[in-house]
Write an enzyme that holds these catalytic residues in place. Structure first.
Site, PDB file in Angstrom:
ATOM      1  N   CYS A 251       1.002  -1.177   0.174  1.00  0.00           N
ATOM      2  CA  CYS A 251      -0.112  -0.342   0.170  1.00  0.00           C
ATOM      3  C   CYS A 251       0.814   1.472   0.022  1.00  0.00           C
ATOM      4  O   CYS A 251       2.087   1.650   1.126  1.00  0.00           O
ATOM      5  CB  CYS A 251      -0.545  -0.266   1.042  1.00  0.00           C
ATOM      6  SG  CYS A 251      -1.174   1.427   1.267  1.00  0.00           S
TER       7      CYS A 251
ATOM      8  N   TYR B 146      -6.047   5.985  -8.840  1.00  0.00           N
ATOM      9  CA  TYR B 146      -6.558   5.235  -8.000  1.00  0.00           C
ATOM     10  C   TYR B 146      -7.735   5.551  -8.932  1.00  0.00           C
ATOM     11  O   TYR B 146      -9.009   4.970  -9.441  1.00  0.00           O
ATOM     12  CB  TYR B 146      -6.896   5.695  -7.032  1.00  0.00           C
ATOM     13  CG  TYR B 146      -5.926   4.456  -5.668  1.00  0.00           C
ATOM     14  CD1 TYR B 146      -6.178   3.202  -6.014  1.00  0.00           C
ATOM     15  CD2 TYR B 146      -4.870   4.549  -5.862  1.00  0.00           C
ATOM     16  CE1 TYR B 146      -5.141   2.412  -4.889  1.00  0.00           C
ATOM     17  CE2 TYR B 146      -3.570   4.079  -5.022  1.00  0.00           C
ATOM     18  CZ  TYR B 146      -4.108   2.641  -5.000  1.00  0.00           C
ATOM     19  OH  TYR B 146      -3.589   1.997  -4.098  1.00  0.00           O
TER      20      TYR B 146
END
Lengths: 342, 342
Positions: free
Chosen positions: A50, A181
């Site tokens: 992440c 994203y």
């Protein structure tokens, strides 16, 4: 960040929105939120996959907080209960004694809204989550945890440069950190194109700046570099193909490829990066984008270790400080997560 | 080739297998299969998206067969009846008068097994499909159609070199032309890895050969180059991301990138290539791989027009012949399908 970013994204019916962190208590020198900085009291929970959690991994290394703030590394593949400690013996975090990060969330607040996300800092004595505020955690490590920094720790958020750092980080967040994203989770062509165009427009704006100077702000590594790094290090591996940010590979942009390799080769950056975790997470968790769950063999990682020649630019990576030593033996990235020299 | 390659591939339960062509009649100088070479009698049906059909597009241009063998270009997006003429007025091919290529297949054989594929050659008077034999069509254009070749047409399949050409093409077919499909349509990790590894192993074997010599076999363009070209020209645009053949981009391999740009810039090659058709076809038709149907903005195409310096190698592109002139005005690739000079 959250389980498959499912707490944030939406496949099929609305634009991708990144949630604000729900738990925004701060761990501070004066303990004003009830959480004073103390050595050994807190546990940082991350996934090496992440980018948001990886900011904290890098900061903790650069600042030498490894022994003051212990580390739990979650499996890069979440299940329907989100991040889990299946990399640990018996599938339990050895310090917190829990199998799922959600258990620390639940101890803090039953039926909390929002997903279970990393980075998270958990209070070890109570087992309760303190914060999942990905925008604040690293700033506090840099400023509130100073008493526990190693000798020679750099100043990652120097007061005199904060306005400029904040401005750069705001643009980078919108267009790059979160932009990839928005591109990757877009469900409409126009939404994707706007996001992808913004990613490359911002990278092209940053390119001449980074052609002139070794780091984004001032002449030393700052929080701004950490936040750009954690996206750029993932760029060719997952954002280029999986998120369709494919106008060019970073490896095709001489300046940015030099910049990110320079940081990668700096102690505290590359030694936190696990390309295996990164690739398996993105390609196996986001089944709405990659239904086969097949993880690509590429890209060839050997380029990460090649000379970048960025020393030729003015710049003092750690300012008046020094680089950190090697990571603790139990925090080494596995060989399959690292490039092999050619 | 077939509708979404659905006649060939299988999502979810078995290894990808490319079908053999079902209709293998040959159009020959002596007409031994009942289909003699005649100017104006046949119509070549292609999709500019399809690498197998694009072989015939290139051969036809290099050999100057445009007026002898007319051309129908299908929409790059098939529907459940497969290739369709929705780019033409009223959605009908103006010569064959049909809306779907399948109509020509049905006229030839009711309830034929296998999919509807391009390239296909249709007999205009009867409206019947003659052949969809993608491995044979271009060889016959090069050898059986000689009487109709333009002045200065090259010999694309010279007798003295056929053994070597055939051997190179067999390896390239297995590992590259079809290998990218085996990688892209794999449903199991091991199957993908074997195919993707073979793609790059073969490309790495070809690299030193093409560093030494301008073309694959001999010192002129042959059928072997055409068949490698039609895969390589698609490599960065669709195979790299969509089919996960991402160890490196072609643009990162100096030799192969030079080789494919040399061919792209040679009359008869690049003027047949429509990157818009290619990208929309792969990304929108293969919903098992790309369920969002979003078509990436990248890669940046401007590099296709940059100098390749391959003239420095010995080599005579057209042997004793000459390059073809420009394509007929009604066969120009649309601006969105071509790179724009920087």
């Amino acid at each position: 960040m959250t389980g498959s970013d499912g707490g944030n994204s939406a496949y099929g019916n609305r634009t991708f929105q990144r949630s604000k962190a729900h738990f925004t208590d701060r761990i501070t020198a004066d303990g004003r939120d009830g959480w004073p900085v103390e050595p050994g009291r807190y546990r940082l929970v991350v996934s090496r996959a992440c980018p948001w959690a990886s900011r904290a991994l890098v900061s903790r290394r650069l600042l030498g907080l490894e022994s003051a703030l212990s580390l739990a590394v979650a499996d890069p593949i979440q299940d329907d209960r989100s991040w889990r400690f299946t990399l640990d013996p018996d599938g339990r975090d050895p310090v917190l004694g829990i199998r799922y990060l959600s258990e620390a969330y639940d101890r803090r607040e039953a039926d909390h809204p929002g997903g279970v996300s990393v980075p998270a800092i958990v209070d070890v004595p109570s087992g309760k989550l303190v914060t999942n505020d990905y925008q604040q955690i690293t700033l506090d490590l840099a400023t509130e945890w100073r008493a526990l920094h190693r000798d020679g720790a750099p100043d990652l958020y120097p007061e005199a440069l904060r306005d400029e750092i904040d401005a750069v980080m705001a643009d980078v967040y919108e267009d790059v950190n979160n932009g990839v994203y928005r591109a990757g989770f877009a469900t409409e062509q126009a939404e994707y194109e706007a996001a992808c165009s913004a990613v490359f427009r911002r990278l092209e704006l940053l390119t001449p700046r980074l052609a002139r100077q070794r780091y984004l702000v001032g002449d030393t590594i700052t929080e701004a570099d950490i936040r750009l790094f954690t996206t750029l290090v993932r760029f060719d591996a997952v954002y280029h193909g999986h998120f369709k940010c494919n106008r060019w590979k970073l490896a095709e942009n001489k300046v940015l490829w030099g910049y990110v390799r320079d940081l990668y080769q700096t102690p505290g950056f590359g030694d936190t990066v696990d390309f295996d975790h990164i690739k398996r997470h993105y390609y196996q968790v986001h089944t709405g984008i990659n239904p086969t769950r097949i993880v690509p063999l590429g890209p060839d990682l050997s380029g990460w270790l090649t000379p970048h020649h960025r020393e030729e630019l003015a710049g003092r990576p750690f300012g008046d400080g020094t680089p950190p030593g090697p990571p603790p033996p139990d925090e080494q990235v596995s060989p399959q997560g690292r490039p092999t020299p050619k």
